[in-house]
Every structure is written in structure tokens, then in C-alpha cells.
Design a protein around this motif. Structure first.
Motif, PDB file in Angstrom:
ATOM      1  N   LEU A 104       0.038  -3.244   2.033  1.00 48.30           N
ATOM      2  CA  LEU A 104      -0.702  -2.714   0.888  1.00 48.30           C
ATOM      3  C   LEU A 104      -0.327  -3.440  -0.394  1.00 48.30           C
ATOM      4  O   LEU A 104      -1.189  -3.797  -1.197  1.00 48.30           O
ATOM      5  CB  LEU A 104      -0.436  -1.216   0.721  1.00 48.30           C
ATOM      6  N   ILE A 105       0.951  -3.683  -0.590  1.00 46.80           N
ATOM      7  CA  ILE A 105       1.413  -4.386  -1.796  1.00 46.80           C
ATOM      8  C   ILE A 105       0.882  -5.817  -1.821  1.00 46.80           C
ATOM      9  O   ILE A 105       0.353  -6.280  -2.846  1.00 46.80           O
ATOM     10  CB  ILE A 105       2.954  -4.358  -1.879  1.00 46.80           C
ATOM     11  N   VAL A 106       1.000  -6.532  -0.696  1.00 47.29           N
ATOM     12  CA  VAL A 106       0.524  -7.923  -0.630  1.00 47.29           C
ATOM     13  C   VAL A 106      -0.981  -7.984  -0.849  1.00 47.29           C
ATOM     14  O   VAL A 106      -1.474  -8.809  -1.630  1.00 47.29           O
ATOM     15  CB  VAL A 106       0.914  -8.581   0.711  1.00 47.29           C
ATOM     16  N   LEU A 107      -1.733  -7.117  -0.180  1.00 44.69           N
ATOM     17  CA  LEU A 107      -3.184  -7.139  -0.323  1.00 44.69           C
ATOM     18  C   LEU A 107      -3.625  -6.744  -1.722  1.00 44.69           C
ATOM     19  O   LEU A 107      -4.592  -7.296  -2.259  1.00 44.69           O
ATOM     20  CB  LEU A 107      -3.836  -6.229   0.718  1.00 44.69           C
ATOM     21  N   TYR A 108      -2.932  -5.805  -2.327  1.00 41.45           N
ATOM     22  CA  TYR A 108      -3.261  -5.426  -3.699  1.00 41.45           C
ATOM     23  C   TYR A 108      -3.061  -6.617  -4.636  1.00 41.45           C
ATOM     24  O   TYR A 108      -3.910  -6.899  -5.479  1.00 41.45           O
ATOM     25  CB  TYR A 108      -2.409  -4.241  -4.161  1.00 41.45           C
ATOM     26  N   ALA A 109      -1.942  -7.324  -4.466  1.00 38.45           N
ATOM     27  CA  ALA A 109      -1.668  -8.486  -5.311  1.00 38.45           C
ATOM     28  C   ALA A 109      -2.713  -9.578  -5.090  1.00 38.45           C
ATOM     29  O   ALA A 109      -3.224 -10.168  -6.053  1.00 38.45           O
ATOM     30  CB  ALA A 109      -0.264  -9.016  -5.019  1.00 38.45           C
ATOM     31  N   LEU A 110      -3.056  -9.863  -3.820  1.00 35.98           N
ATOM     32  CA  LEU A 110      -4.053 -10.891  -3.530  1.00 35.98           C
ATOM     33  C   LEU A 110      -5.439 -10.495  -4.027  1.00 35.98           C
ATOM     34  O   LEU A 110      -6.185 -11.331  -4.546  1.00 35.98           O
ATOM     35  CB  LEU A 110      -4.082 -11.188  -2.031  1.00 35.98           C
ATOM     36  N   ALA A 132      -6.038  -8.458  -6.551  1.00 34.73           N
ATOM     37  CA  ALA A 132      -5.989  -8.497  -8.011  1.00 34.73           C
ATOM     38  C   ALA A 132      -6.179  -9.930  -8.516  1.00 34.73           C
ATOM     39  O   ALA A 132      -6.741 -10.149  -9.591  1.00 34.73           O
ATOM     40  CB  ALA A 132      -4.671  -7.928  -8.517  1.00 34.73           C
ATOM     41  N   LEU A 133      -5.712 -10.894  -7.740  1.00 31.68           N
ATOM     42  CA  LEU A 133      -5.897 -12.298  -8.098  1.00 31.68           C
ATOM     43  C   LEU A 133      -7.269 -12.828  -7.679  1.00 31.68           C
ATOM     44  O   LEU A 133      -7.612 -13.973  -7.967  1.00 31.68           O
ATOM     45  CB  LEU A 133      -4.801 -13.153  -7.444  1.00 31.68           C
ATOM     46  N   GLY A 134      -8.033 -12.010  -6.972  1.00 25.44           N
ATOM     47  CA  GLY A 134      -9.361 -12.410  -6.530  1.00 25.44           C
ATOM     48  C   GLY A 134      -9.355 -13.341  -5.333  1.00 25.44           C
ATOM     49  O   GLY A 134     -10.337 -14.023  -5.064  1.00 25.44           O
ATOM     50  N   LEU A 135      -8.262 -13.359  -4.577  1.00 25.77           N
ATOM     51  CA  LEU A 135      -8.138 -14.273  -3.448  1.00 25.77           C
ATOM     52  C   LEU A 135      -8.615 -13.704  -2.124  1.00 25.77           C
ATOM     53  O   LEU A 135      -8.938 -14.454  -1.207  1.00 25.77           O
ATOM     54  CB  LEU A 135      -6.683 -14.734  -3.304  1.00 25.77           C
ATOM     55  N   THR A 136      -8.622 -12.386  -1.976  1.00 25.14           N
ATOM     56  CA  THR A 136      -8.967 -11.785  -0.685  1.00 25.14           C
ATOM     57  C   THR A 136      -9.490 -10.371  -0.890  1.00 25.14           C
ATOM     58  O   THR A 136      -9.357  -9.790  -1.959  1.00 25.14           O
ATOM     59  CB  THR A 136      -7.736 -11.756   0.250  1.00 25.14           C
ATOM     60  N   GLY A 137     -10.049  -9.832   0.195  1.00 29.11           N
ATOM     61  CA  GLY A 137     -10.440  -8.436   0.208  1.00 29.11           C
ATOM     62  C   GLY A 137      -9.234  -7.584   0.572  1.00 29.11           C
ATOM     63  O   GLY A 137      -8.131  -8.089   0.787  1.00 29.11           O
ATOM     64  N   PHE A 138      -9.442  -6.323   0.668  1.00 29.84           N
ATOM     65  CA  PHE A 138      -8.343  -5.388   0.900  1.00 29.84           C
ATOM     66  C   PHE A 138      -8.307  -4.973   2.362  1.00 29.84           C
ATOM     67  O   PHE A 138      -8.593  -3.827   2.713  1.00 29.84           O
ATOM     68  CB  PHE A 138      -8.528  -4.165  -0.011  1.00 29.84           C
ATOM     69  N   GLU A 139      -7.974  -5.933   3.268  1.00 28.70           N
ATOM     70  CA  GLU A 139      -7.923  -5.655   4.706  1.00 28.70           C
ATOM     71  C   GLU A 139      -6.994  -6.629   5.399  1.00 28.70           C
ATOM     72  O   GLU A 139      -6.787  -7.749   4.942  1.00 28.70           O
ATOM     73  CB  GLU A 139      -9.315  -5.743   5.318  1.00 28.70           C
ATOM     74  N   ALA A 140      -6.415  -6.195   6.529  1.00 26.33           N
ATOM     75  CA  ALA A 140      -5.519  -7.062   7.306  1.00 26.33           C
ATOM     76  C   ALA A 140      -5.557  -6.649   8.762  1.00 26.33           C
ATOM     77  O   ALA A 140      -5.737  -5.479   9.086  1.00 26.33           O
ATOM     78  CB  ALA A 140      -4.095  -6.983   6.787  1.00 26.33           C
ATOM     79  N   VAL A 141      -5.364  -7.620   9.652  1.00 24.87           N
ATOM     80  CA  VAL A 141      -5.304  -7.377  11.089  1.00 24.87           C
ATOM     81  C   VAL A 141      -3.843  -7.183  11.475  1.00 24.87           C
ATOM     82  O   VAL A 141      -2.978  -7.893  10.997  1.00 24.87           O
ATOM     83  CB  VAL A 141      -5.887  -8.584  11.859  1.00 24.87           C
ATOM     84  N   GLY A 142      -3.584  -6.213  12.333  1.00 24.83           N
ATOM     85  CA  GLY A 142      -2.227  -6.032  12.833  1.00 24.83           C
ATOM     86  C   GLY A 142      -1.489  -4.853  12.240  1.00 24.83           C
ATOM     87  O   GLY A 142      -0.435  -4.494  12.710  1.00 24.83           O
TER      88      GLY A 142
END
Length: 118
Positions: A96-102, A104-114
Motif C-alpha cells: 500500500l505504501i509503495v503503490l501510494y507513492a508510485l 502520487a508520482l503518476g507512475l502506476t495505478g493502485f494495484e499489485a499482483v501477489g
């Protein structure tokens, strides 16, 4: 289109594996990122299969899918069920922390596999 989907899957899997790696490092002292990648992949597969089979059952289905995910962690790491659940929780928070940071930078959506629920 297929290449883009594969890249998204791999990046999402690596983010999920990072969460499991952090959780396993904190809880049981495991230091292998490769082990976390395989665990994230197996966890995602098991989560998807159990979710497909029983996920439609209110409350019980998602709970069984979560239990199956924790069982994968329990099988893959030298820990008991409580430690496996804690690894999963730390993984979830980390992702959650990594995805929020990414995001916020506009690099990715808010999802991950695994890691379920992310």
C-alpha cells in the motif's frame, strides 16, 4: 497490447514480492527476494483459484481465499500460522505504501499482483 500486459503483470508481481520480502525479513528473517517472488506468484494463483471457486459466497468466500493465501506463505516460510498472517499483513501495508507513492508520482495505478486486496 500483450507486451504491455506482460510488463504490467511483471511489475505488479515484483511490487507484491517486495511486500512479502519485507514481511518475511521482519517476521522470520528470510533474506531471499527470489523466494518472495515465487511466493507472490503462488499466492496470487491460489488467491485467484479459491476466489473463483468460492469467492461468490458472502463473507466465507473472501475469508477462505485469504486463508489460502496465508497457507501459501505458511508453506513457503519457516513459520507458524500466526507468523504467516503477520508476513501477509506487513506485505499488504508495504505494498500500500509503495503503490501510494508510485500513484502520487503518476507512475502506476493502485494495484499489485501477489498481495490480496491491493
Amino acid at each position: 497490447m500483450v507486451v504491455a500486459s506482460a510488463v504490467v503483470f511483471v511489475v505488479s508481481l515484483l511490487i507484491g514480492a517486495l511486500g512479502i520480502y519485507v514481511g518475511a525479513r521482519i517476521i522470520v528473517g528470510e533474506r531471499s527476494f527470489d523466494h518472495a517472488i515465487v511466493t507472490a506468484l503462488f499466492g496470487a494463483i491460489i488467491w485467484a483459484v479459491v476466489g473463483y471457486l468460492v469467492g461468490w459466497i458472502p463473507l466465507v468466500g473472501p475469508l477462505l481465499a485469504l486463508l489460502a493465501y496465508i497457507a501459501v506463505i505458511n508453506f513457503r516460510y519457516p513459520a507458524d500460522w500466526t507468523a504467516a498472517a503477520m508476513i501477509g499483513l506487513v506485505a499488504w501495508v508495504t505494498v500500500l505504501i509503495v503503490l501510494y507513492a508510485l500513484a502520487a508520482l503518476g507512475l502506476t495505478g493502485f494495484e499489485a499482483v501477489g498481495v490480496p486486496g491491493v
